[in-house]
Design a protein around this motif. Structure first.
Motif, PDB file in Angstrom:
ATOM      1  N   GLY A 103      83.638  -7.744 -25.643  1.00  0.00           N
ATOM      2  CA  GLY A 103      82.511  -8.646 -25.896  1.00  0.00           C
ATOM      3  C   GLY A 103      82.142  -8.676 -27.362  1.00  0.00           C
ATOM      4  O   GLY A 103      81.099  -9.193 -27.735  1.00  0.00           O
ATOM      5  N   ALA A 104      83.007  -8.083 -28.204  1.00  0.00           N
ATOM      6  CA  ALA A 104      82.736  -8.072 -29.640  1.00  0.00           C
ATOM      7  C   ALA A 104      83.750  -8.962 -30.337  1.00  0.00           C
ATOM      8  O   ALA A 104      84.287  -8.619 -31.390  1.00  0.00           O
ATOM      9  CB  ALA A 104      82.805  -6.643 -30.173  1.00  0.00           C
ATOM     10  N   CYS A 105      83.986 -10.131 -29.742  1.00  0.00           N
ATOM     11  CA  CYS A 105      85.049 -11.019 -30.212  1.00  0.00           C
ATOM     12  C   CYS A 105      84.835 -11.475 -31.658  1.00  0.00           C
ATOM     13  O   CYS A 105      85.792 -11.669 -32.403  1.00  0.00           O
ATOM     14  CB  CYS A 105      85.147 -12.237 -29.313  1.00  0.00           C
ATOM     15  SG  CYS A 105      85.306 -11.813 -27.580  1.00  0.00           S
ATOM     16  N   ALA A 106      83.561 -11.630 -32.065  1.00  0.00           N
ATOM     17  CA  ALA A 106      83.257 -12.142 -33.401  1.00  0.00           C
ATOM     18  C   ALA A 106      83.765 -11.225 -34.508  1.00  0.00           C
ATOM     19  O   ALA A 106      84.051 -11.681 -35.606  1.00  0.00           O
ATOM     20  CB  ALA A 106      81.758 -12.370 -33.547  1.00  0.00           C
ATOM     21  N   VAL A 107      83.874  -9.934 -34.225  1.00  0.00           N
ATOM     22  CA  VAL A 107      84.318  -9.005 -35.262  1.00  0.00           C
ATOM     23  C   VAL A 107      85.767  -8.526 -35.034  1.00  0.00           C
ATOM     24  O   VAL A 107      86.209  -7.567 -35.632  1.00  0.00           O
ATOM     25  CB  VAL A 107      83.370  -7.786 -35.397  1.00  0.00           C
ATOM     26  CG1 VAL A 107      81.996  -8.234 -35.846  1.00  0.00           C
ATOM     27  CG2 VAL A 107      83.288  -6.991 -34.096  1.00  0.00           C
ATOM     28  N   GLY A 108      86.473  -9.209 -34.160  1.00  0.00           N
ATOM     29  CA  GLY A 108      87.836  -8.792 -33.830  1.00  0.00           C
ATOM     30  C   GLY A 108      88.777  -8.842 -35.015  1.00  0.00           C
ATOM     31  O   GLY A 108      88.490  -9.545 -35.983  1.00  0.00           O
ATOM     32  N   PRO A 109      89.891  -8.139 -34.973  1.00  0.00           N
ATOM     33  CA  PRO A 109      90.300  -7.218 -33.904  1.00  0.00           C
ATOM     34  C   PRO A 109      89.409  -5.965 -33.847  1.00  0.00           C
ATOM     35  O   PRO A 109      89.117  -5.390 -34.900  1.00  0.00           O
ATOM     36  CB  PRO A 109      91.725  -6.818 -34.310  1.00  0.00           C
ATOM     37  CG  PRO A 109      92.117  -7.696 -35.432  1.00  0.00           C
ATOM     38  CD  PRO A 109      90.877  -8.212 -36.048  1.00  0.00           C
ATOM     39  N   THR A 110      89.023  -5.584 -32.646  1.00  0.00           N
ATOM     40  CA  THR A 110      88.112  -4.466 -32.475  1.00  0.00           C
ATOM     41  C   THR A 110      88.852  -3.227 -31.970  1.00  0.00           C
ATOM     42  O   THR A 110      89.751  -3.334 -31.143  1.00  0.00           O
ATOM     43  CB  THR A 110      87.011  -4.840 -31.470  1.00  0.00           C
ATOM     44  OG1 THR A 110      86.542  -6.137 -31.771  1.00  0.00           O
ATOM     45  CG2 THR A 110      85.859  -3.854 -31.512  1.00  0.00           C
ATOM     46  N   VAL A 111      88.459  -2.081 -32.517  1.00  0.00           N
ATOM     47  CA  VAL A 111      88.988  -0.801 -32.056  1.00  0.00           C
ATOM     48  C   VAL A 111      87.793   0.098 -31.778  1.00  0.00           C
ATOM     49  O   VAL A 111      86.822   0.087 -32.544  1.00  0.00           O
ATOM     50  CB  VAL A 111      89.927  -0.173 -33.122  1.00  0.00           C
ATOM     51  CG1 VAL A 111      90.197   1.298 -32.820  1.00  0.00           C
ATOM     52  CG2 VAL A 111      91.248  -0.938 -33.195  1.00  0.00           C
ATOM     53  N   VAL A 112      87.834   0.849 -30.687  1.00  0.00           N
ATOM     54  CA  VAL A 112      86.741   1.768 -30.366  1.00  0.00           C
ATOM     55  C   VAL A 112      87.273   3.190 -30.462  1.00  0.00           C
ATOM     56  O   VAL A 112      88.273   3.520 -29.829  1.00  0.00           O
ATOM     57  CB  VAL A 112      86.190   1.507 -28.938  1.00  0.00           C
ATOM     58  CG1 VAL A 112      85.009   2.423 -28.657  1.00  0.00           C
ATOM     59  CG2 VAL A 112      85.785   0.057 -28.771  1.00  0.00           C
ATOM     60  N   THR A 113      86.621   4.006 -31.311  1.00  0.00           N
ATOM     61  CA  THR A 113      87.027   5.401 -31.393  1.00  0.00           C
ATOM     62  C   THR A 113      85.900   6.263 -30.855  1.00  0.00           C
ATOM     63  O   THR A 113      84.793   6.237 -31.391  1.00  0.00           O
ATOM     64  CB  THR A 113      87.328   5.820 -32.852  1.00  0.00           C
ATOM     65  OG1 THR A 113      86.208   5.452 -33.648  1.00  0.00           O
ATOM     66  CG2 THR A 113      88.558   5.119 -33.387  1.00  0.00           C
ATOM     67  N   ASP A 114      86.174   6.977 -29.782  1.00  0.00           N
ATOM     68  CA  ASP A 114      85.189   7.815 -29.107  1.00  0.00           C
ATOM     69  C   ASP A 114      83.862   7.079 -28.885  1.00  0.00           C
ATOM     70  O   ASP A 114      82.786   7.615 -29.164  1.00  0.00           O
ATOM     71  CB  ASP A 114      84.947   9.108 -29.913  1.00  0.00           C
ATOM     72  CG  ASP A 114      86.224   9.917 -30.028  1.00  0.00           C
ATOM     73  OD1 ASP A 114      87.009   9.906 -29.062  1.00  0.00           O
ATOM     74  OD2 ASP A 114      86.447  10.537 -31.085  1.00  0.00           O
ATOM     75  N   GLY A 115      83.968   5.844 -28.446  1.00  0.00           N
ATOM     76  CA  GLY A 115      82.774   5.076 -28.099  1.00  0.00           C
ATOM     77  C   GLY A 115      82.164   4.312 -29.258  1.00  0.00           C
ATOM     78  O   GLY A 115      81.221   3.556 -29.082  1.00  0.00           O
ATOM     79  N   LYS A 116      82.696   4.523 -30.495  1.00  0.00           N
ATOM     80  CA  LYS A 116      82.137   3.851 -31.666  1.00  0.00           C
ATOM     81  C   LYS A 116      82.968   2.609 -32.012  1.00  0.00           C
ATOM     82  O   LYS A 116      84.182   2.696 -32.175  1.00  0.00           O
ATOM     83  CB  LYS A 116      82.139   4.820 -32.851  1.00  0.00           C
ATOM     84  CG  LYS A 116      81.285   4.361 -34.003  1.00  0.00           C
ATOM     85  CD  LYS A 116      80.967   5.544 -34.936  1.00  0.00           C
ATOM     86  CE  LYS A 116      80.477   5.055 -36.279  1.00  0.00           C
ATOM     87  NZ  LYS A 116      81.567   4.796 -37.253  1.00  0.00           N
TER      88      LYS A 116
END
Lengths: 156, 213
Positions: A122-135
């Protein structure tokens, strides 16, 4: 990582004993406590809840949130949703695979990193998105991945 | 009693039956794959789709799971239905075109080749085996694991299940012969990743023995 204890599994099972269909709730709690669901644990859950083991296995492999193998200390999730994909998310994922030397869904042999793909954050506007340990980390590039991994290494 | 129309034919029937059952009783052909008389309807293969005439336009439903209702107007062979059947048949051919049963089934809806390319697998995931093990045998020794394109029929953790009583019902209900007797009784076989540890023995329910003793 928390150690496998029959007593603790019993406590979790008892907590949901008034629930008519407790399987998913019990599995979620065990997953978040232990980080994964070992086979022996699922056999115990199946016997206690009187749910066929095949069904427990079905549920455990259907949902992305459950893992049958131990997870790494750090969980890195790369978004492969449509928006991230067109913004080059696949290169970010490929770079992560090369850097960590594992495939998506795998954990490094030293149990440091688990790499996962995720379908949309749901964070398409800032893609490509990566989540590291929930961040959440937006606008990822291969060089930003290098910095990110260095940062994680320094902090741990 | 209710009255409905299937392909302009007026049919009287009892309440509580599916469109498919009513059609079959009246010699109206609807192709099926995952449907089995002894099992609960599953609605998985989408081959039995039919078109309903409703006040709000036409509606496509799976006839095996949709109950026949009074005054219903059903069409089993419209253009829309033919097209959807053909796509299903093409996809089945792409996956299991080497299986004679699948080729015959596809031919019955007018499909002889496929524009799609898929990894080959004899199992088409109709789940007849899984449902038979659960509903008829009552053991649930096998289930479908994973999701999406990774779905497979396996015993729990892909190792022989202690719940399996070697009744071989799954072998009997499999339409594509994806499960063989050897998968269940021969420990050297790993087809479907079923690795049985059991010595060949009698079924624990009916005492039938595979090797004829």
């Amino acid at each position: 990582m928390n150690h496998f204890s029959i007593q603790n599994i019993r406590t979790i099972l008892n907590k949901h004993k008034d629930n008519k269909t407790p399987l998913l709730a019990v599995m979620e709690e065990l997953q978040s406590y232990y980080g994964y669901l070992p086979r022996e644990m699922l056999i115990m859950v199946s016997e206690r809840l009187d749910v066929p083991l095949s069904q427990v296995h079905s549920v455990a492999t259907f949902y992305h949130g459950f893992s049958l193998h131990p997870q790494g200390e750090h969980v890195i999730q790369a978004c492969t949703g449509t928006a991230c994909h067109v913004r080059g998310g696949i290169h970010v994922l490929d770079h992560l695979k090369t850097k960590l030397n594992i495939q998506a869904g795998e954990t490094t042999s030293d149990l440091e990193y688990t790499l996962e793909t995720i379908n949309c954050l749901g964070a398409c506007a800032v893609g490509p998105t990566v989540v590291t340990d929930g961040k959440y980390e937006g606008h990822m590039t291969t060089s930003k991945i290098d910095h990110l991994l260095e940062k994680i290494e320094q902090e741990s | 009693m209710i009255t409905l129309t299937i392909n302009d034919k007026t049919i009287h029937t009892q309440v509580g039956r599916s469109i498919l059952e009513v059609a079959r009783d009246n010699a109206i052909w609807i192709p099926t794959l995952c449907y089995h008389e002894a099992l609960k309807p599953y609605g998985g293969c989408r081959l039995c789709l039919v078109e309903l005439e409703t006040p709000r336009g036409s509606r496509v439903v799976s006839s095996c799971t949709f109950p026949a209702e009074d005054g219903m107007v059903v069409h089993t062979n419209t253009k829309t239905i033919q097209q959807s059947r053909q796509i299903v048949a093409q996809l089945l051919l792409a996956r299991a075109g080497h299986v004679p049963f699948i080729r015959e089934l596809a031919a019955s809806v007018g499909v002889n080749d496929t524009p799609y390319t898929l990894p080959q697998d004899t199992c088409v995931l109709c789940a007849r085996c899984v449902r038979a093990c659960q509903e008829i045998v009552g053991m649930s020794a096998i289930s479908i694991a994973n999701r999406g394109s990774d779905r497979v029929v396996v015993p729990p953790f892909k190792i022989s299940s202690a719940d399996c009583i070697e009744c071989t019902t799954c072998v009997l209900v499999c339409p594509t012969d994806a499960i063989t007797l050897d998968d269940i009784t021969d420990s050297s076989r790993t087809v479907h990743e079923w690795q049985s540890e059991y010595a060949r023995g009698a079924c624990r329910l009916c005492e039938y023995t595979l090797n004829g003793n």
